[in-house]
Design an enzyme around this catalytic site. Structure first.
Site, mmCIF file in Angstrom:
data_model
loop_
_atom_site.group_PDB
_atom_site.id
_atom_site.type_symbol
_atom_site.label_atom_id
_atom_site.label_comp_id
_atom_site.label_asym_id
_atom_site.label_seq_id
_atom_site.Cartn_x
_atom_site.Cartn_y
_atom_site.Cartn_z
ATOM 1 N N LYS A 183 11.141 3.043 -15.477
ATOM 2 C CA LYS A 183 12.198 2.237 -14.679
ATOM 3 C C LYS A 183 11.477 1.415 -13.673
ATOM 4 O O LYS A 183 10.352 1.438 -13.329
ATOM 5 C CB LYS A 183 13.128 2.985 -14.063
ATOM 6 C CG LYS A 183 12.733 3.848 -13.297
ATOM 7 C CD LYS A 183 13.549 4.862 -12.793
ATOM 8 C CE LYS A 183 13.129 5.845 -11.619
ATOM 9 N NZ LYS A 183 14.133 6.952 -11.549
ATOM 10 N N ARG B 61 24.960 12.906 -7.293
ATOM 11 C CA ARG B 61 25.037 11.490 -7.792
ATOM 12 C C ARG B 61 25.774 11.206 -9.209
ATOM 13 O O ARG B 61 26.836 11.383 -9.254
ATOM 14 C CB ARG B 61 23.320 11.097 -7.960
ATOM 15 C CG ARG B 61 23.243 9.568 -8.014
ATOM 16 C CD ARG B 61 21.797 9.190 -7.649
ATOM 17 N NE ARG B 61 20.990 9.803 -8.683
ATOM 18 C CZ ARG B 61 19.439 9.164 -8.746
ATOM 19 N NH1 ARG B 61 19.041 8.636 -7.955
ATOM 20 N NH2 ARG B 61 18.564 9.963 -9.683
ATOM 21 N N TYR C 281 1.498 -13.833 14.672
ATOM 22 C CA TYR C 281 2.696 -14.044 15.337
ATOM 23 C C TYR C 281 3.045 -12.941 16.624
ATOM 24 O O TYR C 281 2.771 -11.848 16.130
ATOM 25 C CB TYR C 281 4.038 -13.592 14.380
ATOM 26 C CG TYR C 281 4.301 -14.817 13.376
ATOM 27 C CD1 TYR C 281 4.544 -16.202 13.907
ATOM 28 C CD2 TYR C 281 4.247 -14.758 11.884
ATOM 29 C CE1 TYR C 281 4.571 -17.028 12.773
ATOM 30 C CE2 TYR C 281 4.369 -15.666 11.032
ATOM 31 C CZ TYR C 281 4.535 -16.976 11.366
ATOM 32 O OH TYR C 281 4.686 -17.975 10.551
ATOM 33 N N MET D 157 4.562 -13.614 6.236
ATOM 34 C CA MET D 157 5.047 -13.662 4.924
ATOM 35 C C MET D 157 4.120 -13.748 3.830
ATOM 36 O O MET D 157 4.354 -13.174 2.776
ATOM 37 C CB MET D 157 6.171 -14.813 4.901
ATOM 38 C CG MET D 157 7.031 -14.790 3.685
ATOM 39 S SD MET D 157 8.012 -16.307 3.534
ATOM 40 C CE MET D 157 9.266 -16.104 4.934
HETATM 41 C C1 LIG Z 1 13.314 8.071 -11.464
HETATM 42 C C2 LIG Z 1 13.745 9.518 -12.264
HETATM 43 C C3 LIG Z 1 12.798 10.365 -12.752
HETATM 44 C C4 LIG Z 1 11.392 10.311 -12.456
HETATM 45 O O1 LIG Z 1 11.020 10.771 -11.007
HETATM 46 P P1 LIG Z 1 9.535 10.761 -10.375
HETATM 47 O O2 LIG Z 1 9.896 11.597 -9.171
HETATM 48 O O3 LIG Z 1 8.968 9.421 -10.035
HETATM 49 O O4 LIG Z 1 8.702 11.481 -11.476
HETATM 50 C C5 LIG Z 1 13.266 11.423 -13.417
HETATM 51 N N1 LIG Z 1 14.486 11.593 -13.481
HETATM 52 C C6 LIG Z 1 15.517 10.832 -13.201
HETATM 53 C C7 LIG Z 1 16.914 10.975 -13.410
HETATM 54 C C8 LIG Z 1 15.052 9.733 -12.263
HETATM 55 O O5 LIG Z 1 15.915 8.744 -12.077
#
Ligand SMILES: *Cc1c(COP(=O)(O)O)cnc(C)c1O
Length: 399
Positions: free
Chosen positions: A59, A158, A291, A339
């Protein structure tokens, strides 16, 4: 003196063609080692039993590494499935030609999104009877079965079915003829906390609850339905968390989230953040830098101006707290990170020139700077550091 014309002797044609002429390593860039991803996945696989699958979580554009490169090499290393957060991320992977199962970890709750998911052969994460019914109707409409994963909440609060109602609701779901349950999973909230191996910890309680629920619905020994609970931290805790599959992100990129590192697990960071020195200047003692004048030189100081800043994803609150590598030597960053640029104290170095490359993240010889170092200094977590890098930084594959 004659002033040279910038376009003298050049015929670039339309301005829109200029962009491809730019060297991706002209300013600041991210180098990604696919081979390191592959090796990391192999290393992680070696900690799993033969029948346990590994889902590579790619992701957020593969945690900022480039999801296409990461997916390709993770699969080479032995991953069997891919995990994304959004519908679009999943569709992208299909457009690159990946044929492996892809799980969408975020929630799809409209009929429209679920149809798109079905048509692209992406498995949605289902958290309610309502979503399950929509999927069943879609399956029926297309005269087929909709493959999906059910999620149950065991303590994260969640996504996922409420654990108290899950057993009863599962009875109903089993009767739906146009869905195919490919997996049942839950997610750990605190596996990277130091107490996770303590039997009374919330992590152990989540594991017990998950195991109990699977037993109650009778899928603890059903190998058509893959059960999975562990993220990287959970996977690295011990085998009790592995079930039929682990969903690993951070560790495939080369970082362990556990404070206590397993010395037999050789993870290698796959990402290098590099930058060019755009300018060099020498300032006297007592001169302020950047800055707000937060840094004032206490001696005659040689500064390198680097072409990277917070608009590229380097957190501004790291100002004055990080080092930058050049030929195995560390140089302190000074003054506020701006920036698009930042300054580094390179006093004493004669090697660093305009156009030299410096390393912000990555290794050089025995020196290494990782997102874990940055996270510690900026009071966040390495995950956030990795996915803050902006599109302005070209991703360059190095092997
Ligand atoms: C992002 C995610 C993972 C991976 O987690 P890591 O700690 O990066 O290994 C696994 N399961 C779900 C549901 C996630 O959202």
């Amino acid at each position: 003196m004659q002033i040279p014309q910038t376009n003298q002797g050049l015929n670039f044609g339309k301005y829109s063609n200029f962009e491809k002429d730019i060297d991706p390593k002209q300013r600041a860039w991210i180098e990604v080692s696919g081979k390191s991803i592959e090796k990391n996945v192999k290393q992680l696989r070696s900690k799993l039993s033969k029948s346990c699958l590994l889902m590579a979580v790619v992701k957020a554009d593969g945690y900022g590494h480039d999801a296409k490169v990461v997916s390709e090499y993770a699969l080479k290393g032995g991953a069997s499935q891919l995990g994304v957060a959004t519908l679009k991320e999943g569709i992208r992977l299909r457009s690159y030609g990946f044929k492996e199962p892809i799980l969408v970890l975020g929630n799809l709750y409209t009929k429209r999104d679920l149809i798109i998911s079905f048509k692209n052969d992406l498995m949605p994460t289902i958290s309610s009877l309502r979503e399950c019914l929509i999927c069943n109707n879609i399956g029926k409409h297309f005269g087929s079965k909709f493959s999906l994963n059910l999620k149950v909440d065991t303590g994260m609060s969640r996504l996922g079915f409420e654990s108290k109602k899950f057993v009863q609701q599962f009875e109903k779901i089993k009767s739906f003829e146009n869905i195919s349950i490919k997996g049942i999973y839950s997610h750990l909230s605190s596996a990277d906390e130091p107490d996770s191996l303590d039997p009374k910890s919330s992590t152990q309680k989540q594991r017990q609850k998950f195991q109990e629920l699977l037993k109650q619905i009778g899928v603890d020994n059903n190998h058509n339905i893959k059960t999975h609970l562990a993220n990287s931290a959970g996977m690295l805790l011990n085998k009790d968390f592995h079930f039929d599959m682990v969903r690993v992100g951070l560790s495939i990129y080369g970082y362990s989230p556990l404070a206590k590192k397993d010395k037999t697990l050789l993870l290698k960071p796959a990402l290098f953040l590099k930058v060019k020195v755009a300018f060099i200047r020498i300032i006297d003692k007592g001169v302020s830098v950047s800055y707000g004048g937060k840094f004032i030189s206490n001696r005659k100081t040689k500064l390198a101006v680097l072409s990277i800043g917070y608009a590229d994803g380097v957190p501004r609150n790291l100002s004055g707290k990080i080092n930058v590598l050049h030929h195995k030597k560390l140089y302190p960053q000074v003054g506020s990170i701006t920036m698009d640029q930042m300054m580094v104290d390179i006093t004493g170095s004669n090697e660093i020139k305009i156009g030299s490359t410096m390393i912000l993240l990555g290794s050089d010889g025995d020196k290494i700077i990782t997102p874990l170092d940055w996270a510690r200094e900026s009071n966040t977590i390495p995950w956030e550091i990795l996915c803050s890098f902006k599109n302005r930084l070209p991703r360059v594959q190095i092997d």
